[in-house]
Design a protein around this motif. Structure first.
Motif, PDB file in Angstrom:
ATOM      1  N   LEU A  85       4.983   3.656  -1.196  1.00  0.00           N
ATOM      2  CA  LEU A  85       4.830   4.567  -0.068  1.00  0.00           C
ATOM      3  C   LEU A  85       5.616   4.088   1.148  1.00  0.00           C
ATOM      4  O   LEU A  85       6.205   4.895   1.869  1.00  0.00           O
ATOM      5  CB  LEU A  85       3.359   4.732   0.285  1.00  0.00           C
ATOM      6  CG  LEU A  85       2.603   5.845  -0.452  1.00  0.00           C
ATOM      7  CD1 LEU A  85       1.174   5.944   0.046  1.00  0.00           C
ATOM      8  CD2 LEU A  85       3.298   7.184  -0.309  1.00  0.00           C
ATOM      9  N   THR A  86       5.622   2.792   1.394  1.00  0.00           N
ATOM     10  CA  THR A  86       6.417   2.260   2.503  1.00  0.00           C
ATOM     11  C   THR A  86       7.882   2.588   2.313  1.00  0.00           C
ATOM     12  O   THR A  86       8.565   3.028   3.250  1.00  0.00           O
ATOM     13  CB  THR A  86       6.239   0.736   2.622  1.00  0.00           C
ATOM     14  OG1 THR A  86       4.874   0.427   2.878  1.00  0.00           O
ATOM     15  CG2 THR A  86       7.088   0.184   3.768  1.00  0.00           C
ATOM     16  N   LYS A 127      -8.820  -0.154   2.388  1.00  0.00           N
ATOM     17  CA  LYS A 127      -8.024  -1.348   2.669  1.00  0.00           C
ATOM     18  C   LYS A 127      -6.557  -1.181   2.271  1.00  0.00           C
ATOM     19  O   LYS A 127      -5.675  -1.781   2.893  1.00  0.00           O
ATOM     20  CB  LYS A 127      -8.628  -2.572   1.986  1.00  0.00           C
ATOM     21  CG  LYS A 127      -8.566  -2.578   0.472  1.00  0.00           C
ATOM     22  CD  LYS A 127      -9.177  -3.861  -0.079  1.00  0.00           C
ATOM     23  CE  LYS A 127      -9.064  -3.954  -1.592  1.00  0.00           C
ATOM     24  NZ  LYS A 127      -9.659  -5.213  -2.107  1.00  0.00           N
ATOM     25  N   LEU A 128      -6.269  -0.368   1.246  1.00  0.00           N
ATOM     26  CA  LEU A 128      -4.873  -0.154   0.872  1.00  0.00           C
ATOM     27  C   LEU A 128      -4.146   0.665   1.933  1.00  0.00           C
ATOM     28  O   LEU A 128      -2.971   0.432   2.210  1.00  0.00           O
ATOM     29  CB  LEU A 128      -4.784   0.546  -0.484  1.00  0.00           C
ATOM     30  CG  LEU A 128      -5.148  -0.271  -1.714  1.00  0.00           C
ATOM     31  CD1 LEU A 128      -4.776   0.477  -2.987  1.00  0.00           C
ATOM     32  CD2 LEU A 128      -4.464  -1.628  -1.693  1.00  0.00           C
ATOM     33  N   LEU A 140      -0.322   0.755   6.503  1.00  0.00           N
ATOM     34  CA  LEU A 140       0.024   0.860   7.922  1.00  0.00           C
ATOM     35  C   LEU A 140       0.663  -0.425   8.424  1.00  0.00           C
ATOM     36  O   LEU A 140       1.688  -0.396   9.132  1.00  0.00           O
ATOM     37  CB  LEU A 140      -1.225   1.191   8.734  1.00  0.00           C
ATOM     38  CG  LEU A 140      -1.046   1.271  10.253  1.00  0.00           C
ATOM     39  CD1 LEU A 140       0.006   2.298  10.628  1.00  0.00           C
ATOM     40  CD2 LEU A 140      -2.382   1.593  10.925  1.00  0.00           C
ATOM     41  N   GLN A 141       0.091  -1.560   8.075  1.00  0.00           N
ATOM     42  CA  GLN A 141       0.670  -2.844   8.475  1.00  0.00           C
ATOM     43  C   GLN A 141       2.081  -2.998   7.926  1.00  0.00           C
ATOM     44  O   GLN A 141       2.992  -3.459   8.631  1.00  0.00           O
ATOM     45  CB  GLN A 141      -0.189  -3.999   7.961  1.00  0.00           C
ATOM     46  CG  GLN A 141      -1.500  -4.210   8.696  1.00  0.00           C
ATOM     47  CD  GLN A 141      -2.266  -5.374   8.119  1.00  0.00           C
ATOM     48  OE1 GLN A 141      -3.087  -5.215   7.218  1.00  0.00           O
ATOM     49  NE2 GLN A 141      -1.993  -6.561   8.618  1.00  0.00           N
ATOM     50  N   ARG A 187       0.930   1.833  16.324  1.00  0.00           N
ATOM     51  CA  ARG A 187       0.514   0.477  16.675  1.00  0.00           C
ATOM     52  C   ARG A 187      -0.862   0.493  17.347  1.00  0.00           C
ATOM     53  O   ARG A 187      -1.691  -0.387  17.120  1.00  0.00           O
ATOM     54  CB  ARG A 187       1.565  -0.188  17.567  1.00  0.00           C
ATOM     55  CG  ARG A 187       2.943  -0.311  16.885  1.00  0.00           C
ATOM     56  CD  ARG A 187       3.869  -1.253  17.639  1.00  0.00           C
ATOM     57  NE  ARG A 187       4.151  -0.824  18.991  1.00  0.00           N
ATOM     58  CZ  ARG A 187       5.121   0.029  19.331  1.00  0.00           C
ATOM     59  NH1 ARG A 187       5.890   0.566  18.388  1.00  0.00           N
ATOM     60  NH2 ARG A 187       5.334   0.354  20.589  1.00  0.00           N
ATOM     61  N   VAL A 188      -1.108   1.499  18.183  1.00  0.00           N
ATOM     62  CA  VAL A 188      -2.428   1.637  18.797  1.00  0.00           C
ATOM     63  C   VAL A 188      -3.481   1.909  17.732  1.00  0.00           C
ATOM     64  O   VAL A 188      -4.587   1.356  17.778  1.00  0.00           O
ATOM     65  CB  VAL A 188      -2.415   2.764  19.855  1.00  0.00           C
ATOM     66  CG1 VAL A 188      -3.836   3.129  20.291  1.00  0.00           C
ATOM     67  CG2 VAL A 188      -1.598   2.335  21.074  1.00  0.00           C
ATOM     68  N   LEU A 189      -3.156   2.771  16.757  1.00  0.00           N
ATOM     69  CA  LEU A 189      -4.083   3.043  15.663  1.00  0.00           C
ATOM     70  C   LEU A 189      -4.455   1.758  14.937  1.00  0.00           C
ATOM     71  O   LEU A 189      -5.641   1.513  14.652  1.00  0.00           O
ATOM     72  CB  LEU A 189      -3.450   4.029  14.677  1.00  0.00           C
ATOM     73  CG  LEU A 189      -4.227   4.291  13.384  1.00  0.00           C
ATOM     74  CD1 LEU A 189      -5.553   4.991  13.681  1.00  0.00           C
ATOM     75  CD2 LEU A 189      -3.387   5.104  12.408  1.00  0.00           C
TER      76      LEU A 189
END
Length: 235
Positions: free
Chosen positions: A66-67, A101-102, A107-108, A122-124
């Protein structure tokens, strides 16, 4: 074909959490060309609902695939724009909370891999730490203790989202990011926090004061920092 049901559910089969016995087999059969289209993304997200989050092979495939699609195959290639950021929030965190968690790892990874990400993402991500501390909500809450202090693990998480250490003279952090960091600081105990957090907050307070001063001197509209977080995400 008899083994397909063990890998992922066929139409009409009972759904539920199940383990991937052979992720390589799944990738070849379900996504022989990789994740190349929005239809592939939809199928991957749907398939993820039926697979145990404890499958390491699937976790790597889900996050990396996905990334790669979101950051490097979607426009603008190599970066995230506001449209893609809004899609991510609507798809994975419509109420401002990431429960899986995935999805949090995704997001990370996006923030880490993209040359640019909108401040909203980043705020999320930072707000997941705040929610974990004040209400034990979200996927990040599963990774930490009940102690209302910032730990080394928390600092590692923050460092995956923003460049540390911050410099008091120059930073890429926006006002919304500084605000959520202050909200986190207000939620934790005064004593017992990681030394790097204490240092970070000294810089955040300095930067926040400068930004506030510049906004006042320019006559900009002042917004209550509470407006940065949706009501649904508040405890």
């Amino acid at each position: 074909m008899n083994n397909m049901g063990a890998a992922f559910p066929l139409p009409g089969e009972e759904t539920g959490q199940r383990y991937i016995d052979d992720t390589t087999f799944l990738r070849k059969r379900a996504f022989p060309d990789g994740i190349k289209t929005t239809a592939d993304v939809t199928a991957l997200i749907a398939l993820n609902r039926t697979i145990s989050p404890d499958s390491d092979g699937w976790a790597r495939f889900f996050v990396d695939s996905l990334t790669d699609f979101i950051v490097f195959h979607s426009y603008p290639q190599g970066s995230m724009d506001t449209y893609n950021a809004d899609w991510f929030v609507a798809t994975f965190a419509p109420e401002g909370i990431i429960h899986n968690k995935l999805k949090l790892a995704l997001l990370q990874n996006i923030i880490r891999k993209a040359r640019y990400t909108p401040v909203s993402l980043r705020v999320l991500a930072l707000n997941q730490l705040r929610l974990a501390i004040i209400a034990r909500k979200g996927a990040y809450a599963d990774f930490r203790s009940d102690d209302a202090v910032i730990t080394a693990q928390d600092m590692d998480y923050i460092a995956s989202l923003i460049d540390l250490p911050l410099q008091s003279t120059e930073t890429s952090l926006q006002a919304a990011e500084l605000a959520v960091l202050r909200h986190i600081d207000n939620a934790v105990k005064e004593d017992g926090n990681h030394p790097d957090w204490v240092e970070l907050m000294e810089t955040v307070k300095t930067l926040s004061a400068r930004k506030s001063s510049r906004m006042q001197s320019n006559g900009w509209l002042q917004l209550n920092s509470d407006m940065l977080f949706s009501d649904a995400a508040k405890a």
